[in-house]
Design an enzyme around this catalytic site. Structure first.
Site, PDB file in Angstrom:
ATOM      1  N   ARG A   1       5.745  17.000  -5.010  1.00 52.96           N
ATOM      2  CA  ARG A   1       4.498  17.130  -5.766  1.00 52.96           C
ATOM      3  C   ARG A   1       4.371  18.592  -6.164  1.00 52.96           C
ATOM      4  NH1 ARG A   1       1.117  12.994  -2.059  1.00 52.96           N
ATOM      5  NH2 ARG A   1      -0.758  13.941  -2.857  1.00 52.96           N
TER       6      ARG A   1
ATOM      7  N   ASP B   1      -6.790  -2.422   3.388  1.00 54.86           N
ATOM      8  CA  ASP B   1      -5.756  -3.380   2.945  1.00 54.86           C
ATOM      9  C   ASP B   1      -6.019  -4.795   3.450  1.00 54.86           C
ATOM     10  OD1 ASP B   1      -4.215  -1.301   1.746  1.00 54.86           O
ATOM     11  OD2 ASP B   1      -3.522  -0.726   3.734  1.00 54.86           O
TER      12      ASP B   1
ATOM     13  N   ASP C   1       0.872  -1.166   0.000  1.00 56.79           N
ATOM     14  CA  ASP C   1       0.000   0.000   0.000  1.00 56.79           C
ATOM     15  C   ASP C   1       0.918   1.228   0.000  1.00 56.79           C
ATOM     16  OD1 ASP C   1      -2.289   1.599   0.419  1.00 56.79           O
ATOM     17  OD2 ASP C   1      -1.865   1.665   2.557  1.00 56.79           O
ATOM     18  N   LYS C   2       0.389   2.408  -0.315  1.00 57.35           N
ATOM     19  CA  LYS C   2       1.240   3.607  -0.303  1.00 57.35           C
ATOM     20  C   LYS C   2       1.051   4.416   0.975  1.00 57.35           C
ATOM     21  CE  LYS C   2      -0.038   7.403  -2.244  1.00 57.35           C
ATOM     22  NZ  LYS C   2       0.034   8.381  -1.147  1.00 57.35           N
ATOM     23  N   THR C   3      -0.177   4.923   1.157  1.00 56.68           N
ATOM     24  CA  THR C   3      -0.441   5.854   2.255  1.00 56.68           C
ATOM     25  C   THR C   3      -0.283   5.162   3.603  1.00 56.68           C
ATOM     26  OG1 THR C   3      -2.059   6.816   0.780  1.00 56.68           O
ATOM     27  CG2 THR C   3      -2.091   7.564   3.059  1.00 56.68           C
TER      28      THR C   3
END
Length: 1125
Positions: A675, A868, A480-482
């Site tokens: 970003r 997740d 997962d990222k976050t």
């Protein structure tokens, strides 16, 4: 005929005939039906002639079917303005089933129209609101656990052997030696399963018993609320939610404590994103004076069938106004108010109300909620090593059967030969030793303890103790990222203005310049004096200050952030994007603070303490298609109208005025993993704004191509020649040591996929900043695929460029999996890195399963949020991180860690060791059983093929336990390299993933060793056989035990103190026990020198050749690990 404000039409406002009558006061001739075009869009329609109107009428059922099939379902007919077309006789039917066309898809049977205060009979049609994560109940526990155990050939074989001992003709030795080990293994397994399920039951009970307040009708003026557990909630209940309360079921938001009718919710357990989401109450109910008026409302909610998609909801809210009387005392027909409902009006279960209080109307409960539909049920995970040993057991069974049959055949099938076959089978049953299961299970427990006691990875918990060996064979890591790779904490790092750039360490200068700019503005307003020489010299500096003021002011105004005052008086910012919060926090840190915001107004406080007020005229929100966000504001003081816009450089480059620095600087910031957002401004005169407003309004009421028309009006009037103010760089802070961890895992041969619910732009930035993508690696973006041709083209491109990193969105991913599943997985599993964005929890789990099934490799999934859980449970090994998003992922996982970087040690050190040790242990235990069976076979062959046991009673029990168990089990402490080397050379891990530590090749090597040693010991014992049979037992058994101790010593790479103790103590026990077993050992013979030299010769013949072979092999073809020592 004047304006008829019409919103898209719902399924509900029909009579039994299925169409909607509209009675015109003047023209009773009008046909019944609905406006077809208006029905499919929320528009304001001006109809100029009745004839035209008549042409556009269609039968309602025909429309309904078409709208359903085309997906235009969020359609409702809004109240018709009184006196325009007369009143509508349009009381919606409460029986949606009668209105629905019969040929619409069956799932629509689950759509529902629920009135306020529904009857219990209607409520009982829907599932109960129970949370249930248990695997078993009291009736299914025993059968399922027994089946799970005996579906393995291994265990079934032992069961049959144990049962055979109850048949007198087949009885050999003690029954307890066959039954006890199996019973022990089963009891331990069942106990563990029962305990795990009990813990799940406790968690379920806690969730189901959480209390909630619901409104109940009451005749007196007392309290109209009642407290009930969440499991008692039903569809149609009105639930009161307080701050920080978990939403117990899917519900429509009717009212909030905020007068604007909005509230924030935390959705981290649903989609993994930690930023708060804005939800809007139904306007009709928000307008009510107080919550209790809801109980007197004659209203109903229509909701579509439950689906998995958490971003989509289609429904309507209808209020039936009471009958009124006209001037002539003629009863007027009801005019229902129908409002469309979308996902922003709904609170999904398992989300948390972040601020204020709210009232919700329950529409889905229990198994129909989005949270449950996106959670897959956990399967019982079985390690690959267990499956491989199960396969080897089948081969060993075939060997046993062949040996038994061979001995009976050699004897010429005399007498009751079939009984002899079975007796031989039981005699040779030690070939597949039950102690193997016991040893392996004990080994797994040792590995689990080693992992949990490792001081370098504190807080690590092993929840599934049957899988430590799997950690040593991972080839795909899905992350997962976050919250897993990132901390989800944004920080503004850079501001670039073309000629000037401010880094993180020079923000004090920005604050100073800003203060002087706002101070100068006030000074300039006070005095209008002629410029002196000194003032002219300051002008250059002032120009820089005013430019800085412009860019900071634009950043403080161009966003969707709302300041929220907490109970303790502190201010927090909330928005759907953490980037925006980071920028507004930064403007506060340099002196320009956002103090108030509602839908029409914004207030800022300058460094000098002055408040600036701006009216919000228009907002153009950020979408993944537009990649930009715009706002039109008017300065309440000066009346100046500004159009401010910020967005991605790719779209902003063509909107802003020509410049020579934007492209280069965005490239530089992107390479740093920041970003980027481009900020631009346009001053509008009142005439320009009026012209835009007129054109925009005209576009907004068009019937066809409305959204395209509105976009083109914005582009034509506003989005050109914007003044480029600056470029911001925001950093999403990474978890500790993420870059090093990913690099090390890649070197260990693990392919890494990142699956996230976040936007493509964000995921791309993180892929670069985490070094998931190599420095100059090409990133191929795939988004918004619609057709099979587009999918095929993309796959063909990827096939030709396998060294790139693929970034794909959830929509395109789903299309690829639907159309070209096998081809897509085959190509993507060869890529070095894949990033999938906008993934639903179910999609993540599907990807994990597909990789497992297609590649047959081991897949590890790691995540930290409730979204997740499905992915973690679908993987071969699930790792959960205890993070800000709670413990849901950690509780559902096989291994729980506190940060991502701990994965290195978990896989490369503990995983590698566990697999190597278990493989060695398994083969050694098989060897231990094989060697004694070979000796039995030789003995039987020499003694007229009689199925008589060579070693009986205590000797057989002792051989598998006290005489060999401790030294053999000490192999779980062996290691080939030390910890530092394993982490410095992750390539050692790559070597293991091929599964060479336990393969058919190594198995047959051990088989040959066993045959040679068993035959050598037995034949040598017979050659040195003296007068009595008793002597052959004592000589051969002593040689066998010493041989096994020597074999263990030969297998050890790194000696541990426990290994030395186990060898010495076992030998000591054996020598002592001889004195207590006179029925097997002749003590006079055992203490003689004849016995000593005969045993020494036998052991030398059986073990020395193997030592020589091992020595030669270590010189000729050394193992990779030995080269590093």
């Amino acid at each position: 005929m004047s304006d008829i404000p019409l919103h898209s039409l719902g399924r509900k406002g029909k009579t039994q005939a299925g169409y909607i009558p509209l009675h015109d006061a003047q023209d009773t001739d009008m046909h019944t039906g609905v406006l077809r075009a208006a029905a499919t869009r929320n528009v304001n329609l001006t109809v100029k002639g009745k004839g035209k109107q008549r042409e556009r009428y269609i039968d309602a059922d025909e429309f309904d079917e078409e709208a359903t099939l085309l997906g235009n379902r969020d359609t409702t007919l809004e109240e018709v303005e009184e006196g325009n077309v007369g009143e509508q006789s349009k009381r919606p039917s409460r029986h949606p089933s009668r209105q629905r066309p019969s040929n619409v898809h069956k799932t629509q049977n689950k759509s529902r129209t629920i009135p306020f205060r529904p009857a219990e009979k209607l409520q009982s049609k829907f599932p109960p609101n129970l949370v249930r994560n248990q695997k078993y109940n009291i009736f299914t526990f025993f059968p399922i656990v027994i089946y799970e155990q005996f579906k393995f050939f291994f265990n079934l074989y032992f069961l049959l052997v144990a049962l055979s001992q109850f048949v007198p003709a087949l009885k050999i030795g003690f029954i307890v030696t066959y039954v006890a080990p199996l019973a022990f293994v089963l009891c331990v397994t069942m106990g563990k399963e029962a305990y795990d399920d009990y813990k799940r039951n406790l968690r379920d009970r806690e969730a189901n018993s959480q209390k909630y307040l619901i409104f109940v009708p009451s005749s007196d003026s007392g309290p109209h609320t009642r407290s009930v557990p969440s499991s008692f909630l039903k569809v149609g209940d009105l639930v009161i939610l307080e701050k920080n309360q978990r939403v117990p079921a899917d519900m429509v938001l009717l009212r909030t404590s905020d007068t604007s009718g909005t509230c924030f919710i935390r959705t981290d357990q649903l989609d993994g994103e930690t930023d708060w989401k804005l939800r809007v109450a139904v306007p009709a109910t928000q307008k009510l004076v107080n919550d209790r008026e809801l109980l007197d409302l004659d209203a109903e909610v229509y909701a579509d069938p439950p689906i998995k998609d958490i971003h989509t909801f289609i429904g309507t809210f209808t209020i039936h106004t009471p009958r009124t009387h006209s001037v002539d005392d003629v009863p007027m027909v009801q005019v229902p108010t129908v409002e469309p409902l979308s996902a922003e009006n709904v609170l999904w279960s398992n989300t948390v109300l972040a601020a204020g209080s709210a009232v919700g109307f329950v529409i889905y409960t229990g198994s129909e909620t989005r949270a449950v539909m996106n959670t897959s049920h956990p399967e019982t995970k079985v390690g690959l090593l267990d499956l491989e040993i199960n396969r080897l057991a089948k081969i060993l069974c075939a060997v046993t059967f062949a040996l038994s049959f061979g001995l009976v055949a050699a004897n010429g099938f005399r007498g009751q030969w079939y009984i002899y076959v079975f007796r031989f089978l039981i005699l040779f049953s030690s070939i597949i030793p039950i102690s193997l299961r016991v040893n392996l299970d004990m080994g797994k427990t040792v590995y689990a303890q080693q992992i949990m006691k490792d001081s370098e990875i504190p807080g690590t918990i092993v929840r599934t103790s049957t899988l430590p060996e799997e950690l040593g064979r991972i080839e795909y890591l899905l992350s997962d990222k976050t919250g897993t790779l990132t901390q989800n904490e944004m920080e503004m790092k850079k501001l670039h203005m073309g000629t000037m750039s401010y880094g993180f360490d020079s923000m004090d200068e920005v604050a100073h310049q800003l203060a002087s700019a706002f101070g100068a503005d006030q000074a300039h307003a006070r005095s209008n004096s002629i410029a002196t020489g000194a003032q002219l010299a300051m002008r250059g500096r002032r120009d820089m200050s005013s430019r800085l003021r412009d860019v900071v002011l634009s950043l403080a105004l161009c966003h969707n952030v709302t300041p929220v005052t907490n109970d303790d008086g502190t201010l927090t910012y909330q928005a759907s994007s953490p980037d925006e919060v980071a920028i507004v926090k930064w403007t506060e840190s340099v002196g320009l603070t956002l103090v108030f915001r509602d839908r029409t107004r914004m207030e800022l406080q300058t460094p000098t303490g002055v408040r600036l007020t701006y009216d919000i005229l228009d907002i153009f929100p950020f979408t993944s298609e537009s990649k930009r966000m715009g706002i039109v504001v008017r300065d309440a003081n000066s009346g100046e109208v500004l159009f401010l816009q910020k967005g991605a450089d790719v779209v902003m480059a063509r909107i802003v005025q020509r410049n020579d620095w934007l492209e280069e600087e965005t490239g530089n910031m992107a390479r740093e993993g920041l970003r980027t957002l481009v900020v631009a401004r346009k001053r509008l005169t009142s005439q320009q704004y009026a012209a835009f407003k007129t054109a925009h309004h005209a576009a907004s009421i068009r019937l066809d191509g409305r959204s395209e028309a509105m976009v083109s009006v914005v582009a034509q009037h506003l989005e050109h020649d914007l003044e480029l103010l600056g470029l911001t760089g925001v950093e999403d802070k990474l978890q500790d040591e993420v870059k090093g961890t990913l690099e090390l895992l890649r070197n260990a041969g693990i392919k890494i996929w990142m699956l996230t619910g976040d936007k493509i732009e964000t995921a791309r930035c993180i892929a670069i900043s985490t070094k998931l993508v190599a420095r100059n690696q090409y990133i191929h973006e795939v988004a918004k695929l619609k057709t099979s041709d587009q999918v095929r083209d993309e796959l063909e491109f990827l096939q030709s460029k396998l060294d790139c990193c693929l970034v794909i969105d959830g929509e395109s991913l789903q299309l690829c999996l639907n159309l070209y599943k096998n081809e897509f997985i085959e190509i993507t599993t060869k890529l070095s890195a894949v990033v999938a964005c906008r993934c639903s929890p179910t999609q993540k789990a599907d990807v994990a399963r597909l990789i497992r099934h297609h590649t047959k490799k081991r897949v590890c999934c790691i995540g930290d949020g409730g979204n997740d859980v499905s992915m973690i449970q679908a993987a071969d090994v699930g790792v959960g991180i205890v993070g800000k998003e709670g413990k849901q992922a950690s509780l559902a996982a096989d291994f729980s860690v506190t940060q991502f970087s701990y994965l290195t040690k978990l896989l490369v050190w503990h995983g590698r060791n566990s697999y190597r040790r278990s493989a060695k242990l398994a083969q050694f235990v098989i060897h231990r059983g094989l060697i004694i069976s070979i000796m039995q076979a030789v003995f039987s062959a020499i003694f007229y093929f009689a199925p008589i046991a060579l070693y009986q009673g205590w000797l057989m029990v002792g051989y598998a336990t006290i005489y060999t168990m401790a030294p053999v089990f000490s192999l779980v402490l062996d290691r080939d390299v030390n910890e530092d080397l394993a982490l410095i050379y992750p390539e050692l891990y790559k070597e293991l993933t091929k599964g060479r530590a336990l393969s058919f090749k190594t198995f047959f090597q051990w088989l040959m060793i066993s045959v040679y040693q068993g035959a050598a010991i037995m034949i040598m014992s017979l050659l040195l056989f003296e007068t009595e049979f008793l002597n052959i037992v004592s000589i051969s058994f002593t040689a066998l035990v010493i041989n096994e101790l020597i074999m263990v010593a030969l297998e050890i790479t790194t000696w541990h103190i426990y290994m030395v103790i186990s060898e010495v103590v076992t030998l000591f026990f054996y020598v002592i026990s001889i004195a207590f077993l006179p029925e097997y050992f002749d003590l006079d013979f055992v203490v003689s020198t004849r016995f000593a030299w005969k045993v020494a010769v036998i052991v030398a013949v059986s073990a020395l050749p193997l030592y020589v072979i091992k020595l030669i092999r270590s010189r000729v073809a050394p193992a990779a690990s030995s080269k590093l020592l």
